[in-house]
Design a protein around this motif. Structure first.
Motif, PDB file in Angstrom:
ATOM      1  N   TYR A   1       0.828  -1.187   0.000  1.00 19.94           N
ATOM      2  CA  TYR A   1       0.000   0.000   0.000  1.00 19.94           C
ATOM      3  C   TYR A   1       0.872   1.250   0.000  1.00 19.94           C
ATOM      4  O   TYR A   1       1.946   1.283   0.584  1.00 19.94           O
ATOM      5  CB  TYR A   1      -0.916   0.028   1.234  1.00 19.94           C
TER       6      TYR A   1
ATOM      7  N   GLN B   1       0.598   5.312   1.015  1.00 21.03           N
ATOM      8  CA  GLN B   1      -0.223   6.260   1.755  1.00 21.03           C
ATOM      9  C   GLN B   1       0.368   7.655   1.620  1.00 21.03           C
ATOM     10  O   GLN B   1       1.503   7.905   2.024  1.00 21.03           O
ATOM     11  CB  GLN B   1      -0.333   5.864   3.228  1.00 21.03           C
TER      12      GLN B   1
ATOM     13  N   GLY C   1      -2.574  12.604   4.712  1.00 23.29           N
ATOM     14  CA  GLY C   1      -3.987  12.903   4.885  1.00 23.29           C
ATOM     15  C   GLY C   1      -4.932  11.939   4.178  1.00 23.29           C
ATOM     16  O   GLY C   1      -6.144  12.154   4.165  1.00 23.29           O
ATOM     17  N   LYS C   2      -4.386  10.888   3.609  1.00 21.93           N
ATOM     18  CA  LYS C   2      -5.225   9.926   2.889  1.00 21.93           C
ATOM     19  C   LYS C   2      -5.069   8.530   3.472  1.00 21.93           C
ATOM     20  O   LYS C   2      -4.117   8.240   4.185  1.00 21.93           O
ATOM     21  CB  LYS C   2      -4.858   9.905   1.408  1.00 21.93           C
ATOM     22  N   GLY C   3      -6.024   7.660   3.152  1.00 19.16           N
ATOM     23  CA  GLY C   3      -5.912   6.280   3.558  1.00 19.16           C
ATOM     24  C   GLY C   3      -4.947   5.529   2.651  1.00 19.16           C
ATOM     25  O   GLY C   3      -4.620   5.987   1.547  1.00 19.16           O
ATOM     26  N   PRO C   4      -4.466   4.377   3.079  1.00 17.68           N
ATOM     27  CA  PRO C   4      -3.563   3.569   2.241  1.00 17.68           C
ATOM     28  C   PRO C   4      -4.266   3.128   0.964  1.00 17.68           C
ATOM     29  O   PRO C   4      -5.446   2.794   0.977  1.00 17.68           O
ATOM     30  CB  PRO C   4      -3.244   2.367   3.136  1.00 17.68           C
TER      31      PRO C   4
ATOM     32  N   LEU D   1      -3.972   0.471  -2.308  1.00 21.14           N
ATOM     33  CA  LEU D   1      -3.315  -0.726  -2.836  1.00 21.14           C
ATOM     34  C   LEU D   1      -2.623  -0.399  -4.155  1.00 21.14           C
ATOM     35  O   LEU D   1      -3.231   0.169  -5.061  1.00 21.14           O
ATOM     36  CB  LEU D   1      -4.355  -1.827  -3.064  1.00 21.14           C
TER      37      LEU D   1
ATOM     38  N   PHE E   1       3.527   0.653   2.805  1.00 24.32           N
ATOM     39  CA  PHE E   1       3.313  -0.415   3.781  1.00 24.32           C
ATOM     40  C   PHE E   1       3.235  -1.767   3.081  1.00 24.32           C
ATOM     41  O   PHE E   1       2.551  -1.899   2.066  1.00 24.32           O
ATOM     42  CB  PHE E   1       1.997  -0.211   4.544  1.00 24.32           C
TER      43      PHE E   1
END
Lengths: 116, 110
Positions: free
Chosen positions: B36, B38, B41-44, B46, B89
């Protein structure tokens, strides 16, 4: 459908107050997950739902935390009697489980909680 | 449970060079390994994933390799660009919720 939506984006609360977050997953996804992410760390699993059933809860999910997904669509995560240690980014994700194994999640943008 | 370790924690590369991030996992039954990205300020998000029946997968400038015997997998980004700067990640799972590494902050210098 524009992806996983989380509301609010930010929440500041005083210690001892209750807070509730909402997650709207991608409509065709039957699995919904909650994760917590602290600064400099990867997401930590909290709980997940298959449709409306809560199938697993992490040890991180203390008695003050409760999650629901009443109709198998949106989900809420409530934290009661918040503590400063609850300050984190709360991430929601959804996925489709076709029964052939796990597929990649789609994460929302998260709700950043600050407990003062 | 699954334990995923990720190295390095920070990585600075010159634009155009390659970046490599390595992860190890503990559960030999893990069979799915997503990566992932990231941004602030954002989500991870894919970016690539690999399953245990495959040793390598490539998607444009991104490639992932998996060594099941050694229980480690790696992300390779070639010809890095400034927009590759983010936190990356790795994760590992087997039909359940992935366990994530602690992340690698990648900075691409112009």
């Amino acid at each position: 459908d524009t992806g996983v939506s989380q509301d609010p984006r930010h929440k500041i609360t005083k210690r001892g107050q209750n807070v509730t977050f909402r997650c709207d997953p991608i409509s065709e996804h039957n699995r919904l997950y909650w994760y917590r992410q602290t600064l400099g760390q990867g997401p930590e699993f909290l709980t997940y739902f298959q449709n409306e059933a809560q199938l697993e809860k992490s040890r991180l999910l203390s008695d003050r935390f409760s999650a629901e997904r009443p109709k198998g669509s949106f989900s809420t995560l409530e934290i009661q009697r918040t503590e400063q240690g609850d300050s984190a980014m709360y991430l929601c994700a959804s996925s489709q489980d076709p029964g052939q194994g796990i597929y990649g999640y789609t994460f929302g943008s998260g709700t950043r909680l600050t407990v003062v | 449970g699954e334990n995923v370790e990720q190295h390095p924690s920070t990585l600075s590369v010159q634009e155009g060079d390659s970046a490599v991030i390595k992860c190890t996992y503990s559960d030999s039954a893990s069979n799915y390994f997503p990566w992932y990205k990231q941004e602030l300020g954002k989500g991870p998000q894919l970016i690539i994933d690999i399953r245990s029946n495959v040793g390598e997968k490539k998607d444009q400038r991104i490639a992932v390799t998996l060594n099941k015997t050694a229980k480690h997998f790696s992300l390779h980004i070639t010809e890095t660009q400034p927009e590759d700067s983010a936190v990356y990640f790795c994760a590992a799972s087997r039909r359940r919720n992935p366990s994530f590494g602690a992340g690698t902050t990648v900075t691409v210098r112009a």
